[in-house]
Design a protein around this motif. Structure first.
Motif, PDB file in Angstrom:
ATOM      1  N   VAL A  61       0.177  -7.420   4.850  1.00  7.26           N
ATOM      2  CA  VAL A  61       0.186  -6.265   3.952  1.00  7.26           C
ATOM      3  C   VAL A  61       1.219  -5.246   4.420  1.00  7.26           C
ATOM      4  CG1 VAL A  61      -1.193  -4.381   2.998  1.00  7.26           C
ATOM      5  CG2 VAL A  61      -2.236  -6.622   3.398  1.00  7.26           C
ATOM      6  N   GLU A  62       1.927  -4.642   3.457  1.00  7.14           N
ATOM      7  CA  GLU A  62       2.965  -3.658   3.766  1.00  7.14           C
ATOM      8  C   GLU A  62       2.508  -2.261   3.351  1.00  7.14           C
ATOM      9  OE1 GLU A  62       6.529  -4.990   1.859  1.00  7.14           O
ATOM     10  OE2 GLU A  62       6.687  -6.792   3.119  1.00  7.14           O
ATOM     11  N   LEU A  63       3.111  -1.248   3.975  1.00  2.84           N
ATOM     12  CA  LEU A  63       2.715   0.145   3.734  1.00  2.84           C
ATOM     13  C   LEU A  63       3.941   1.030   3.605  1.00  2.84           C
ATOM     14  CD1 LEU A  63       0.648   2.546   3.732  1.00  2.84           C
ATOM     15  CD2 LEU A  63       0.855   2.538   6.243  1.00  2.84           C
ATOM     16  N   GLU A  64       3.935   1.873   2.571  1.00  4.07           N
ATOM     17  CA  GLU A  64       4.937   2.932   2.450  1.00  4.07           C
ATOM     18  C   GLU A  64       4.227   4.274   2.591  1.00  4.07           C
ATOM     19  OE1 GLU A  64       8.321   4.772  -0.597  1.00  4.07           O
ATOM     20  OE2 GLU A  64       7.291   2.898  -1.095  1.00  4.07           O
ATOM     21  N   VAL A  65       4.778   5.131   3.435  1.00  9.83           N
ATOM     22  CA  VAL A  65       4.270   6.486   3.628  1.00  9.83           C
ATOM     23  C   VAL A  65       5.319   7.450   3.082  1.00  9.83           C
ATOM     24  CG1 VAL A  65       3.462   8.198   5.286  1.00  9.83           C
ATOM     25  CG2 VAL A  65       3.030   5.762   5.706  1.00  9.83           C
ATOM     26  N   ALA A  66       4.925   8.224   2.070  1.00  8.25           N
ATOM     27  CA  ALA A  66       5.867   9.146   1.434  1.00  8.25           C
ATOM     28  C   ALA A  66       5.254  10.530   1.373  1.00  8.25           C
ATOM     29  CB  ALA A  66       6.219   8.662   0.023  1.00  8.25           C
ATOM     30  N   GLY A  67       5.760  11.443   2.191  1.00  9.85           N
ATOM     31  CA  GLY A  67       5.223  12.793   2.183  1.00  9.85           C
ATOM     32  C   GLY A  67       5.762  13.634   3.319  1.00  9.85           C
ATOM     33  N   HIS A  68       5.444  14.908   3.283  1.00  9.21           N
ATOM     34  CA  HIS A  68       5.881  15.880   4.274  1.00  9.21           C
ATOM     35  C   HIS A  68       4.989  15.793   5.508  1.00  9.21           C
ATOM     36  CE1 HIS A  68       7.401  19.696   5.841  1.00  9.21           C
ATOM     37  NE2 HIS A  68       6.165  20.137   5.932  1.00  9.21           N
ATOM     38  N   PHE A  69       5.577  15.525   6.678  1.00 12.39           N
ATOM     39  CA  PHE A  69       4.823  15.385   7.919  1.00 12.39           C
ATOM     40  C   PHE A  69       4.603  16.754   8.567  1.00 12.39           C
ATOM     41  CE2 PHE A  69       5.890  11.057   7.290  1.00 12.39           C
ATOM     42  CZ  PHE A  69       5.105  10.282   8.127  1.00 12.39           C
ATOM     43  N   LEU A 127       0.832  -1.193   0.000  1.00 10.15           N
ATOM     44  CA  LEU A 127       0.000   0.000   0.000  1.00 10.15           C
ATOM     45  C   LEU A 127       0.872   1.250   0.000  1.00 10.15           C
ATOM     46  CD1 LEU A 127      -2.558  -0.982   2.810  1.00 10.15           C
ATOM     47  CD2 LEU A 127      -2.801  -1.348   0.341  1.00 10.15           C
ATOM     48  N   LEU A 128       0.324   2.328  -0.556  1.00  9.13           N
ATOM     49  CA  LEU A 128       1.026   3.606  -0.557  1.00  9.13           C
ATOM     50  C   LEU A 128       0.112   4.688   0.007  1.00  9.13           C
ATOM     51  CD1 LEU A 128       3.376   5.496  -1.371  1.00  9.13           C
ATOM     52  CD2 LEU A 128       2.306   5.687  -3.637  1.00  9.13           C
ATOM     53  N   PHE A 129       0.591   5.383   1.033  1.00  7.47           N
ATOM     54  CA  PHE A 129      -0.026   6.609   1.530  1.00  7.47           C
ATOM     55  C   PHE A 129       0.869   7.732   1.045  1.00  7.47           C
ATOM     56  CE2 PHE A 129      -0.559  10.158   4.325  1.00  7.47           C
ATOM     57  CZ  PHE A 129      -1.855  10.120   4.792  1.00  7.47           C
ATOM     58  N   PHE A 130       0.327   8.588   0.173  1.00  2.00           N
ATOM     59  CA  PHE A 130       1.178   9.555  -0.519  1.00  2.00           C
ATOM     60  C   PHE A 130       0.728  10.984  -0.244  1.00  2.00           C
ATOM     61  CE2 PHE A 130       2.505  12.149  -4.121  1.00  2.00           C
ATOM     62  CZ  PHE A 130       3.823  11.768  -4.281  1.00  2.00           C
ATOM     63  N   GLY A 131       1.694  11.884  -0.081  1.00  5.22           N
ATOM     64  CA  GLY A 131       1.391  13.297   0.067  1.00  5.22           C
ATOM     65  C   GLY A 131       1.555  13.783   1.488  1.00  5.22           C
ATOM     66  N   MET A 132       1.221  15.052   1.691  1.00  6.09           N
ATOM     67  CA  MET A 132       1.379  15.687   2.990  1.00  6.09           C
ATOM     68  C   MET A 132       0.628  14.919   4.072  1.00  6.09           C
ATOM     69  SD  MET A 132       0.728  19.694   3.892  1.00  6.09           S
ATOM     70  CE  MET A 132       1.792  20.190   2.533  1.00  6.09           C
ATOM     71  N   VAL A 133       1.299  14.698   5.202  1.00  7.36           N
ATOM     72  CA  VAL A 133       0.705  13.933   6.297  1.00  7.36           C
ATOM     73  C   VAL A 133       0.162  14.902   7.339  1.00  7.36           C
ATOM     74  CG1 VAL A 133       1.077  12.168   8.051  1.00  7.36           C
ATOM     75  CG2 VAL A 133       2.346  12.070   5.890  1.00  7.36           C
ATOM     76  N   ARG A 134      -1.188  14.969   7.413  1.00  3.19           N
ATOM     77  CA  ARG A 134      -1.856  15.798   8.399  1.00  3.19           C
ATOM     78  C   ARG A 134      -2.928  14.963   9.088  1.00  3.19           C
ATOM     79  NH1 ARG A 134      -3.371  21.513   5.669  1.00  3.19           N
ATOM     80  NH2 ARG A 134      -4.061  21.856   7.819  1.00  3.19           N
ATOM     81  N   HIS A 135      -3.358  15.418  10.255  1.00  4.27           N
ATOM     82  CA  HIS A 135      -4.276  14.618  11.065  1.00  4.27           C
ATOM     83  C   HIS A 135      -5.534  14.234  10.297  1.00  4.27           C
ATOM     84  CE1 HIS A 135      -6.359  13.125  14.595  1.00  4.27           C
ATOM     85  NE2 HIS A 135      -7.361  13.952  14.347  1.00  4.27           N
ATOM     86  N   TYR A 136      -6.119  15.185   9.564  1.00  7.11           N
ATOM     87  CA  TYR A 136      -7.392  14.909   8.897  1.00  7.11           C
ATOM     88  C   TYR A 136      -7.270  13.861   7.800  1.00  7.11           C
ATOM     89  CZ  TYR A 136      -6.248  17.656   4.682  1.00  7.11           C
ATOM     90  OH  TYR A 136      -5.697  18.117   3.522  1.00  7.11           O
ATOM     91  N   LYS A 137      -6.035  13.559   7.374  1.00  4.55           N
ATOM     92  CA  LYS A 137      -5.851  12.570   6.310  1.00  4.55           C
ATOM     93  C   LYS A 137      -5.835  11.134   6.832  1.00  4.55           C
ATOM     94  CE  LYS A 137      -3.641  15.600   2.956  1.00  4.55           C
ATOM     95  NZ  LYS A 137      -2.556  15.743   1.959  1.00  4.55           N
ATOM     96  N   GLY A 138      -5.844  10.958   8.142  1.00  3.45           N
ATOM     97  CA  GLY A 138      -6.142   9.656   8.718  1.00  3.45           C
ATOM     98  C   GLY A 138      -5.066   8.588   8.646  1.00  3.45           C
ATOM     99  N   LEU A 139      -3.796   8.961   8.621  1.00  5.85           N
ATOM    100  CA  LEU A 139      -2.748   7.930   8.610  1.00  5.85           C
ATOM    101  C   LEU A 139      -2.838   7.058   9.850  1.00  5.85           C
ATOM    102  CD1 LEU A 139      -0.233   6.534   7.548  1.00  5.85           C
ATOM    103  CD2 LEU A 139       1.144   8.382   8.559  1.00  5.85           C
ATOM    104  N   ASP A 140      -3.141   7.643  11.002  1.00  6.95           N
ATOM    105  CA  ASP A 140      -3.267   6.848  12.223  1.00  6.95           C
ATOM    106  C   ASP A 140      -4.368   5.810  12.081  1.00  6.95           C
ATOM    107  OD1 ASP A 140      -5.163   8.890  12.088  1.00  6.95           O
ATOM    108  OD2 ASP A 140      -5.316   9.097  14.274  1.00  6.95           O
ATOM    109  N   HIS A 141      -5.441   6.174  11.431  1.00  5.49           N
ATOM    110  CA  HIS A 141      -6.550   5.242  11.179  1.00  5.49           C
ATOM    111  C   HIS A 141      -6.095   4.110  10.263  1.00  5.49           C
ATOM    112  CE1 HIS A 141     -10.421   3.707  10.045  1.00  5.49           C
ATOM    113  NE2 HIS A 141     -10.447   4.306   8.869  1.00  5.49           N
ATOM    114  N   LEU A 142      -5.322   4.424   9.251  1.00  8.14           N
ATOM    115  CA  LEU A 142      -4.809   3.406   8.333  1.00  8.14           C
ATOM    116  C   LEU A 142      -3.890   2.431   9.059  1.00  8.14           C
ATOM    117  CD1 LEU A 142      -4.310   2.123   5.568  1.00  8.14           C
ATOM    118  CD2 LEU A 142      -2.667   3.959   5.098  1.00  8.14           C
ATOM    119  N   LEU A 143      -3.069   2.934   9.952  1.00  4.23           N
ATOM    120  CA  LEU A 143      -2.159   2.059  10.701  1.00  4.23           C
ATOM    121  C   LEU A 143      -2.941   1.074  11.568  1.00  4.23           C
ATOM    122  CD1 LEU A 143       0.543   4.687  11.730  1.00  4.23           C
ATOM    123  CD2 LEU A 143       0.760   2.907   9.978  1.00  4.23           C
TER     124      LEU A 143
END
Length: 370
Positions: free
Chosen positions: A227-235, A202-218
């Motif tokens: 399943v594997e995940l790559e996170v690529a973006g400005h935190f 999986l790819l989570f791409f782009g700026m990482v902000r709270h409303y984008k839900g990365l914590d929910h995805l984790l």
């Protein structure tokens, strides 16, 4: 009303990074191609160096999109003289287009918005209200937007927010945000999972902000087996926060975090090594990430917020789940792990017609009020 012959776009372009700079650049090219004299009034310093809004700058010789030939770089966030001189430089424009990104812009734009001016003032509003907003944010946005002659927003939800701030309904135009392009050297490749025996990536791409839900995805990822995940973006938040969550969930061996802006020259390699793009937003309006995914032949999993799901044909180009439903997101991830379905969705993405030419024609028509 006759179309304007002289247009000035006020907002960032190269070497500034990010989707807003790309949008302004593509819009300027589209206008120039239609015979409209166009100039970009850009920033030599858009934000304080330590501001989390600033994504940095690219080398002068490495633009993300073709360079626009008519650019003035005199605006400085700390210089009122540069804000005042902008008003003078806008006098000869038929239409001045202000890129409105944050409430912060109300201050440097103020001299150009006070009193009567000959130029028509048009705001392209990417977010009417910030995702994490305060009372001051709303006050500044209300002040700025109600002084524009016209607003262009990118979906009906944003139009409703603008009207809620006191902008007249007749001044608001809704036009979907067109995709600026992916630049050179980003040729799409088939997802690796189609020919691999390895786990889904999986790819989570782009700026990482709270409303984008990365914590929910984790949290959802932890409910899957391999399943594997790559996170690529400005935190925007400390990376440590997410690293601690990853460690607590016991998925450290399945998650790769990359903090930093991703240049267009790097995108092809990042999308090429992943199978599915995930947008687990808890709230929001729209995102260019879906367009990027489709441009690289990747299906997407999105939550049903804003207009994220509008371009998704269920089980054909992606999957849609309710926001903040961890179990549903985990189930969608497991469903995408099926090789046959992933192949069908990848083919569905590849069959999508290229709508960018028509979308840009409509967008420019709205800008020029043809």
């Amino acid at each position: 009303m006759a179309s304007p012959q002289n247009v000035v776009i006020v907002g960032p372009t190269h070497p500034h990074t990010g989707g807003i700079a790309q949008h302004n650049t593509r819009l300027a090219h589209e206008l120039l191609q239609r015979g409209v004299n166009t100039r970009i009034e850009s920033w030599s310093a858009q934000y304080p160096r330590r501001s989390r809004n600033g994504l940095g700058e690219l080398p002068a010789d490495k633009p993300e999109l073709p360079l626009f030939p008519h650019v003035v770089e005199r605006l400085k966030w700390y210089s009122p003289l540069s804000w005042i001189s902008l008003r003078r430089r806008l006098r000869n424009a038929d239409t001045s287009i202000f890129a409105v990104v944050t409430p912060f812009h109300a201050v440097p734009y103020a001299p150009s918005l006070i009193g009567r001016v000959a130029t028509e003032r048009v705001a392209i509003v990417h977010n009417v209200v910030p995702h994490e907003s305060s009372r001051l944010d709303r006050f500044l946005m209300r002040w700025m937007l109600t002084r524009m002659d016209r607003l262009i927003v990118h979906n009906e939800a944003q139009a409703e927010l603008a009207r809620g701030l006191g902008v007249k309904a007749s001044c608001v135009t809704v036009s979907p945000l067109p995709f600026p392009g992916i630049g050179e050297g980003s040729e799409p490749t088939p997802p690796p999972y189609l020919t691999s025996t390895g786990p889904l990536r999986l790819l989570f791409f782009g700026m990482v902000r709270h409303y984008k839900g990365l914590d929910h995805l984790l949290e959802a990822l932890a409910l899957t087996d391999s399943v594997e995940l790559e996170v690529a973006g400005h935190f925007w938040e400390p990376v440590d926060k997410y690293q601690e969550q990853i460690h607590r969930l016991g998925i450290s061996d399945r998650v790769q975090l990359r903090d930093g802006y991703v240049e267009t020259t790097e995108m092809a390699a990042i999308f090429a090594r992943n199978d599915v793009v995930v947008l687990p937003y808890r709230s929001g309006t729209s995102s260019i990430v879906t367009d990027l995914a489709f441009a690289h032949l990747r299906p997407v999993i999105v939550t049903d917020v804003g207009d994220l799901s509008d371009e998704i044909e269920e089980a054909v180009t992606g999957l849609v789940v309710p926001p903040l439903d961890t179990r549903a997101l985990a189930d969608a991830i497991q469903k995408a792990s099926d090789r046959a379905l992933l192949s069908e969705m990848s083919n569905g993405v590849a069959r999508r017609p290229d709508k960018s030419v028509a979308e840009w024609a409509l967008y420019v028509s709205c800008v020029l009020r043809d």
